[in-house]
Design an enzyme around this catalytic site. Structure first.
Site, mmCIF file in Angstrom:
data_model
loop_
_atom_site.group_PDB
_atom_site.id
_atom_site.type_symbol
_atom_site.label_atom_id
_atom_site.label_comp_id
_atom_site.label_asym_id
_atom_site.label_seq_id
_atom_site.Cartn_x
_atom_site.Cartn_y
_atom_site.Cartn_z
ATOM 1 N N ASP A 1 0.920 -1.169 -0.088
ATOM 2 C CA ASP A 1 -0.053 -0.074 0.203
ATOM 3 C C ASP A 1 0.844 1.084 0.063
ATOM 4 O OD1 ASP A 1 -3.153 0.857 1.123
ATOM 5 O OD2 ASP A 1 -1.452 2.319 1.480
ATOM 6 N N ILE A 2 0.402 2.170 -0.970
ATOM 7 C CA ILE A 2 1.293 3.358 -0.963
ATOM 8 C C ILE A 2 1.212 4.279 0.405
ATOM 9 C CG2 ILE A 2 1.797 5.525 -2.434
ATOM 10 C CD1 ILE A 2 0.814 4.021 -4.760
ATOM 11 N N ASN B 1 -2.180 13.020 -3.561
ATOM 12 C CA ASN B 1 -3.425 13.635 -4.085
ATOM 13 C C ASN B 1 -3.627 14.932 -4.051
ATOM 14 O OD1 ASN B 1 -4.525 11.812 -6.219
ATOM 15 N ND2 ASN B 1 -5.480 10.515 -4.315
ATOM 16 N N GLU C 1 -5.079 2.602 -3.585
ATOM 17 C CA GLU C 1 -3.689 2.411 -3.793
ATOM 18 C C GLU C 1 -2.989 1.542 -3.033
ATOM 19 O OE1 GLU C 1 -4.842 2.934 -0.576
ATOM 20 O OE2 GLU C 1 -2.849 4.110 -0.020
ATOM 21 N N ASP D 1 -2.727 9.659 -10.157
ATOM 22 C CA ASP D 1 -2.978 8.553 -11.254
ATOM 23 C C ASP D 1 -1.676 8.140 -11.675
ATOM 24 O OD1 ASP D 1 -5.754 8.277 -10.615
ATOM 25 O OD2 ASP D 1 -6.202 9.282 -12.537
#
Ligand code: GH3
Ligand code: MG
Ligand code: MG
Ligand code: MG
Length: 323
Positions: free
Chosen positions: A200-201, A208, A243, A217
């Site tokens: 997971d980022i 964002n 994500e 994106d």
């Protein structure tokens, strides 16, 4: 199937079969051991089709492997040749499996024709050949072949769309949920290792908010690319959530999975992400890994253990792997 024929040429072809007339000319393979007979048959077809003539079954099979044919014509003739055997071989080859076959036989060979029709042959003609009939029968088979090709391509695209994440090109969650049990059961039955990673980022919401959603994106796309580059083709990569990616690694025990996850973590953290507009950003990710237990385990429990490990990785400060 959504009938969006404007944006889907194959579907447009399907809905308006007349459009097929404008395609490139069909290519035929004519297999005839008798040179003069071959010349005569080819002569009847040349006005409408590209015709490759061969006399030997071996050469015919090679041609079939090299080129896409719309129809194959097999003529009886040589005493030692077995046209039906050749037809069966065409049917067995991946490249020619779906190409229609027309058998050209002589009076007295009706028995062979019947056997051919039962086994592999789509249509037949008896000598003497009437040019108009030959052309009509070939045209029918070619049309059918092209229609089927388009239908198959259209179905393949639909299936692909149903299992792929459009942004990153990796599998989507639906595919993972459907396929993980298969991989799990296979590993279980063969007593082979299987590992799972959830990655997971970190602070993606910040990315964002600060850099813009379009930038986010692009992070996702580059992230998926780095995953692909650092995994094997047998590993199943899927976008599991916004994500968060799930990776199933067959033939991989916990120690190996840890090495892989650590390498990927480094590939993310150590090379800045750079974008179309020139901006760059350092991105990190956290991963949780789990491995299949020999007894009393399930795909759901494996996912749960990886998720718990991911939670720990986040809690302990992010940019790390926890097993
Ligand atoms: P953490 O380090 O704990 O994982 O924090 P985080 O900010 O990464 O996690 P959080 O779950 O709070 O935020 C995830 C964000 O991902 C929120 C959501 O708007 C965003 N997101 C989900 N899907 C997409 C997408 O397709 N594109 C973009 N740009 N953002 C997405
Ligand atoms: Mg989150
Ligand atoms: Mg996150
Ligand atoms: Mg998340």
């Amino acid at each position: 199937l959504r009938a969006d024929s404007a944006s889907d040429p194959a579907l447009a072809e399907l809905l308006h079969p007349a459009a097929q007339e404008y395609q490139e000319p069909a290519r035929l393979l004519l297999v005839d051991p008798d040179a003069s007979s071959s010349r005569m048959i080819a002569g009847m077809l040349l006005q409408h089709y590209v015709v490759d003539e061969v006399s030997e079954p071996q050469t015919a099979l090679l041609r079939g492997l090299e080129r896409d044919y719309d129809c194959i014509l097999v003529a009886t003739g040589a005493e030692d040749g077995d046209p039906l055997r050749l037809c069966a071989q065409f049917r067995a080859l991946e490249q020619t499996r779906l190409v229609p076959i027309i058998l050209i036989a002589s009076p007295g060979e009706e028995h062979q024709v019947l056997r051919g029709l039962e086994l592999t042959v789509n249509d037949y003609l008896l000598r003497p050949i009437v040019p108009m009939e030959l052309v009509a029968r070939v045209r029918t088979q070619v049309k059918r072949k092209r229609y089927n090709d388009q239908l198959r391509a259209s179905v393949a695209r639909t299936v692909e769309m149903a299992i792929t994440d459009p942004l990153t090109g990796v599998y989507n969650r639906r595919y993972l949920d459907g396929h993980l049990p298969t991989l799990f059961n296979r590993a279980q039955a063969r007593q082979r290792p299987l590992s799972l990673m959830l990655i997971d980022i970190d602070r993606f919401k910040w990315i964002n908010d600060e850099m813009g959603h379009a930038f986010g994106d692009q992070v996702l796309q580059e992230f998926a690319l780095r995953l692909r580059r650092n995994l094997r083709s047998i590993d199943l990569i899927s976008r599991y959530g916004g994500e968060e990616f799930a990776i199933v690694m067959p033939e991989t025990d916990l120690a190996s999975a840890r090495i892989v996850a650590e390498r990927i973590r480094g590939e993310i953290a150590n090379k800045a992400f750079s974008f179309s507009d020139g901006r760059t950003l350092r991105v990190t990710a956290s991963a949780g890994i789990s491995t299949k237990k020999p007894f009393d385990d399930s795909p759901e429990q494996m996912l749960q253990r990886a998720d718990d490990a991911l939670y720990e990785a986040k809690k302990q400060g992010r940019n790390q792997v926890v097993a």
